[in-house]
Design an enzyme around this catalytic site. Structure first.
Site, PDB file in Angstrom:
ATOM      1  N   PHE A 152      -0.815  -7.568  -2.139  1.00  8.75           N
ATOM      2  CA  PHE A 152      -1.652  -6.417  -2.502  1.00  8.75           C
ATOM      3  C   PHE A 152      -1.251  -5.142  -1.775  1.00  8.75           C
ATOM      4  O   PHE A 152      -2.002  -4.170  -1.766  1.00  8.75           O
ATOM      5  CB  PHE A 152      -3.127  -6.740  -2.219  1.00  8.75           C
ATOM      6  CG  PHE A 152      -3.635  -7.929  -3.009  1.00  8.75           C
ATOM      7  CD1 PHE A 152      -3.943  -7.797  -4.356  1.00  8.75           C
ATOM      8  CD2 PHE A 152      -3.764  -9.171  -2.423  1.00  8.75           C
ATOM      9  CE1 PHE A 152      -4.397  -8.887  -5.099  1.00  8.75           C
ATOM     10  CE2 PHE A 152      -4.210 -10.269  -3.150  1.00  8.75           C
ATOM     11  CZ  PHE A 152      -4.526 -10.125  -4.490  1.00  8.75           C
ATOM     12  N   LEU A 153      -0.063  -5.132  -1.150  1.00  9.71           N
ATOM     13  CA  LEU A 153       0.324  -3.939  -0.390  1.00  9.71           C
ATOM     14  C   LEU A 153       0.583  -2.742  -1.299  1.00  9.71           C
ATOM     15  O   LEU A 153       0.939  -2.895  -2.466  1.00  9.71           O
ATOM     16  CB  LEU A 153       1.557  -4.217   0.476  1.00  9.71           C
ATOM     17  CG  LEU A 153       2.893  -4.578  -0.172  1.00  9.71           C
ATOM     18  CD1 LEU A 153       3.629  -3.359  -0.680  1.00  9.71           C
ATOM     19  CD2 LEU A 153       3.755  -5.319   0.825  1.00  9.71           C
ATOM     20  N   CYS A 260       3.788  -0.382 -10.484  1.00  9.25           N
ATOM     21  CA  CYS A 260       2.822  -1.487 -10.637  1.00  9.25           C
ATOM     22  C   CYS A 260       1.781  -1.274 -11.730  1.00  9.25           C
ATOM     23  O   CYS A 260       1.760  -2.015 -12.718  1.00  9.25           O
ATOM     24  CB  CYS A 260       2.136  -1.745  -9.305  1.00  9.25           C
ATOM     25  SG  CYS A 260       3.307  -2.107  -8.004  1.00  9.25           S
TER      26      CYS A 260
HETATM   27  C1  UGA Z   1      -0.731  -0.674  -6.301  1.00  6.24           C
HETATM   28  C2  UGA Z   1      -1.978  -1.331  -5.696  1.00  6.24           C
HETATM   29  O1  UGA Z   1      -2.818  -0.338  -5.097  1.00  6.24           O
HETATM   30  C3  UGA Z   1      -1.589  -2.372  -4.640  1.00  6.24           C
HETATM   31  O2  UGA Z   1      -2.753  -3.040  -4.159  1.00  6.24           O
HETATM   32  C4  UGA Z   1      -0.661  -3.389  -5.308  1.00  6.24           C
HETATM   33  O3  UGA Z   1      -0.224  -4.381  -4.363  1.00  6.24           O
HETATM   34  C5  UGA Z   1       0.550  -2.663  -5.873  1.00  6.24           C
HETATM   35  O4  UGA Z   1       0.119  -1.681  -6.850  1.00  6.24           O
HETATM   36  C6  UGA Z   1       1.433  -3.694  -6.543  1.00  6.24           C
HETATM   37  O5  UGA Z   1       0.970  -4.349  -7.481  1.00  6.24           O
HETATM   38  O6  UGA Z   1       2.540  -3.949  -6.058  1.00  6.24           O
HETATM   39  P1  UGA Z   1       0.978   1.264  -5.517  1.00  6.24           P
HETATM   40  O7  UGA Z   1       1.530   1.196  -6.895  1.00  6.24           O
HETATM   41  O8  UGA Z   1       1.904   1.236  -4.359  1.00  6.24           O
HETATM   42  O9  UGA Z   1      -0.057   0.040  -5.259  1.00  6.24           O
HETATM   43  O10 UGA Z   1       0.169   2.630  -5.406  1.00  6.24           O
HETATM   44  P2  UGA Z   1      -1.358   3.101  -5.423  1.00  6.24           P
HETATM   45  O11 UGA Z   1      -1.683   3.724  -4.133  1.00  6.24           O
HETATM   46  O12 UGA Z   1      -2.251   2.056  -5.912  1.00  6.24           O
HETATM   47  O13 UGA Z   1      -1.271   4.293  -6.508  1.00  6.24           O
HETATM   48  C7  UGA Z   1      -0.908   4.025  -7.848  1.00  6.24           C
HETATM   49  C8  UGA Z   1      -1.004   5.279  -8.664  1.00  6.24           C
HETATM   50  O14 UGA Z   1      -2.354   5.661  -8.869  1.00  6.24           O
HETATM   51  C9  UGA Z   1      -0.324   6.514  -8.053  1.00  6.24           C
HETATM   52  O15 UGA Z   1       0.383   7.192  -9.058  1.00  6.24           O
HETATM   53  C10 UGA Z   1      -1.475   7.343  -7.530  1.00  6.24           C
HETATM   54  O16 UGA Z   1      -1.175   8.716  -7.498  1.00  6.24           O
HETATM   55  C11 UGA Z   1      -2.545   7.028  -8.555  1.00  6.24           C
HETATM   56  N1  UGA Z   1      -3.926   7.213  -8.063  1.00  6.24           N
HETATM   57  C12 UGA Z   1      -4.390   6.428  -7.060  1.00  6.24           C
HETATM   58  C13 UGA Z   1      -4.737   8.169  -8.652  1.00  6.24           C
HETATM   59  O17 UGA Z   1      -4.325   8.886  -9.589  1.00  6.24           O
HETATM   60  N2  UGA Z   1      -6.017   8.294  -8.200  1.00  6.24           N
HETATM   61  C14 UGA Z   1      -6.513   7.542  -7.204  1.00  6.24           C
HETATM   62  O18 UGA Z   1      -7.701   7.719  -6.853  1.00  6.24           O
HETATM   63  C15 UGA Z   1      -5.681   6.588  -6.610  1.00  6.24           C
END
Ligand code: UGA
Length: 430
Positions: A152-153, A260
Site C-alpha cells: 500500500f505504499l 496505480c
Molecule cells: C496509490 C495509493 O495511494 C497507494 O496506497 C498504493 O499502494 C499505490 O497507489 C499503488 O497501488 O501502488 P500513488 O499512486 O503513489 O499511490 O499516489 P497517491 O498519493 O495515491 O496519488 C495518486 C494520484 O491522486 C495523484 O495523481 C495525486 O495527485 C492524486 N490525488 C491524490 C488527488 O488528485 N487528490 C487527492 O486528494 C489525493
C-alpha cells in the site's frame, strides 16, 4: 530470514531495501541488467526520498544483493516475493505475463519448501494462477505455498509508508503459512490482518478504487462549486472533519494520475464485468477523472484564445510531488492539448526534468520556475510541489508578459495571487 524479491520497480526495490534494513538477507532480482548494474553502482533507477541512503547502508553491510541471477535468489530464500509490473492491456485487463513468467522460473528452480508471495497488484484469482503454474513446471513434488501480500505504499513517501503501514494484509491458504510472514513483519509492530488469498487480492483493488472514488467525488463537487459560487476547499474541510469520511484524498484538482489508480480502476472494472457485476459506480469515477484535463484546458482556451503562439509556463511535470514519475502524468496530457492549439510551452519540474526530456518534444526546459515564467502569457500549476507554494509571486509577475495563473492544484490563495497582480483561476471556486 532469507528473502528474495523479484522485480526492482518501485514496490520491489523499496520492499527489498526495507526488509534488508530490518536485518534480513535480501536478494533483489531483475532481468533488466541495466537496472541491476545501476543499483550495483549505487545509482537509483527511481527518485524516492531516503531510498539511496537506505540501499547504500544495506549493500555496504552485505544484507542487500542486486542480481540478475533468479536461480540463486530463489534457492537461497525461504520467502520469495513477486513484485513485477502488471501493466494494463488496451481493454483495461491487467497484463499478467511478467507474473506468469516469474512463476514459471520459480518453479524451475524450486529445490526446497518455499513461500511464494504475490506483492504485485494482481486481480483476484492470480494466487491460484501462480499456484497452478508452479505445480505444472516444478521438477519434483517439492512443497510450496502461494500467499497474497498487497503493498500500500505511495510514491514520494514509499519508505515511510513501508515502515509504518496502516495495516499489513496477508492472504494465506492456511494459518501455518502466515507464521513466516508474521515473523518477517513483526519488527514493524503494525496491525496485521490475516485473510484468505482472494480477499487479500480484492482488498488491494478495493482500497485503490475507493481512494480514486473519493478524488472523483470531490472533483464532481468542485464542478458544482464552480457553478454555484461555493468553495470546494471549504466543502472538503467540512466533509473531511466527519471521522467517517476522513480528510485525506479530498483534494480537488486535475484528477488522479500515476501508475496505480488509472490502471487499477480499469482493471477492477474489467474484473467486475468478467464476473457479470454492474460497475457503473466505477465507470463514473473513471469518466469524471478523464474529463479533468479537457475541462481545465477548455478554461485556459476560453480565457486566452486564440492560443496561437501564446507562451505558457507549466510548473510541475511529475504525476505528483516528491517523485520523478511521469506515468499517466496530467502534465503530458495538458501540454499535448495546448500544443495542438499552437501554444509555446516552457516547463519546469524540480526532479522530473531528465525523465521528461525523453518524452516531451517541442518544449523549452527551464532551470527554475522564474525562468519558465520569463516572457510567458500564462502560468499553469500542474503538480503541487512545495517549492511552488513558496515562490515569490511579485518576482514571478515581473518575469511574465501576461498575468494569468491557472492553478490546477489550488496551491495559492486568491487574495495573495491577486495582490501580486495576477488574474487567478483555480479549481472548484470563483
Ligand atoms: C496509490 C495509493 O495511494 C497507494 O496506497 C498504493 O499502494 C499505490 O497507489 C499503488 O497501488 O501502488 P500513488 O499512486 O503513489 O499511490 O499516489 P497517491 O498519493 O495515491 O496519488 C495518486 C494520484 O491522486 C495523484 O495523481 C495525486 O495527485 C492524486 N490525488 C491524490 C488527488 O488528485 N487528490 C487527492 O486528494 C489525493
Amino acid at each position: 530470514m532469507n528473502v528474495c524479491v523479484i522485480g526492482v520497480g518501485y514496490v520491489g526495490l523499496v520492499t527489498g531495501a526495507v526488509f534488508a534494513d530490518l536485518g534480513n538477507e535480501v536478494f533483489c532480482v531483475d532481468n533488466d541488467k541495466r537496472k541491476i548494474d545501476m543499483l550495483n553502482r549505487g545509482e537509483m533507477p527511481i527518485y524516492e526520498p531516503g531510498l539511496k541512503e537506505m540501499v547504500k547502508r544495506n549493500v555496504d553491510d552485505g544484507r542487500l544483493i542486486f542480481t540478475t541471477n533468479l536461480s540463486k535468489g530463489v534457492k537461497t530464500a525461504k520467502v520469495i516475493f513477486i513484485a513485477v509490473g502488471t501493466p494494463p492491456k488496451p481493454n483495461g485487463e491487467s497484463d499478467l505475463s511478467a507474473v506468469e513468467a516469474v512463476a514459471k522460473e520459480i518453479a524451475l528452480n524450486l529445490d526446497d519448501y518455499k513461500i511464494v508471495v504475490n506483492k504485485s497488484t494482481v486481480p483476484v484469482g492470480t494466487g491460484n494462477l501462480v499456484r497452478n503454474i508452479i505445480e505444472k513446471h516444478r521438477r519434483s513434488d517439492v512443497e510450496f505455498d502461494v500467499v497474497s501480500n498487497p503493498e500500500f505504499l505511495k510514491e514520494g513517501s514509499a519508505i515511510a509508508d513501508c515502515l509504518n503501514p496502516d495495516r499489513i494484509v496477508i492472504g494465506v491458504p492456511n494459518h501455518h503459512v502466515a507464521m513466516a510472514l508474521l515473523e518477517l513483519y513483526a519488527p514493524l509492530e503494525r496491525t496485521m490482518l490475516i485473510t484468505d488469498v482472494e480477499s487479500a487480492e480484492v482488498i488491494k483493488y478495493a482500497s485503490n478504487a475507493f481512494l480514486a472514488t473519493k478524488i472523483s467525488f470531490i472533483n464532481f463537487i468542485a464542478n458544482l462549486c464552480e457553478r454555484a459560487g461555493a468553495d470546494v476547499s471549504l466543502v472538503a474541510k467540512g466533509m473531511g472533519t466527519d471521522s467517517r469520511i476522513g480528510k485525506e484524498f479530498l483534494q480537488a484538482g486535475l484528477g488522479y494520475g500515476g501508475s496505480c489508480f488509472p490502471k487499477d480502476t480499469l482493471s477492477l472494472l474489467h474484473t467486475a464485468k468478467k464476473f457479470g457485476e454492474d460497475a457503473s459506480i466505477l465507470e463514473s469515477v473513471i469518466a469524471i477523472n478523464q474529463d479533468r484535463v479537457p475541462r481545465f484546458v477548455r478554461r485556459i482556451i476560453a480565457r486566452l484564445k486564440p492560443l496561437n503562439r501564446k507562451v505558457i509556463a507549466v510548473l510541475g511535470l511529475a504525476f505528483k510531488p516528491n517523485t520523478d514519475d511521469l506515468r499517466d502524468a496530467k502534465s503530458l496530457e495538458i501540454i499535448k492539448a495546448l500544443q495542438k492549439k499552437n501554444a509555446v510551452i516552457k516547463v519546469y519540474d524540480p526532479v522530473a526534468m531528465d525523465n521528461a526530456r525523453s518524452i516531451l518534444k517541442g518544449v523549452t526546459f527551464c532551470k527554475n520556475a522564474y525562468e519558465a515564467a520569463r516572457g510567458a502569457d500564462a502560468l499553469i500549476v500542474v503538480t503541487d510541489w512545495n517549492e511552488f507554494k513558496l515562490l515569490n509571486l511579485e518576482k514571478l509577475h515581473q518575469e511574465m508578459r501576461g498575468n494569468f495563473i491557472f492553478d490546477g492544484r489550488n496551491i495559492y490563495s486568491k487574495e495573495r495571487v491577486e495582490s501580486a497582480g495576477f488574474e487567478y483561476h483555480c479549481i472548484g471556486k470563483q
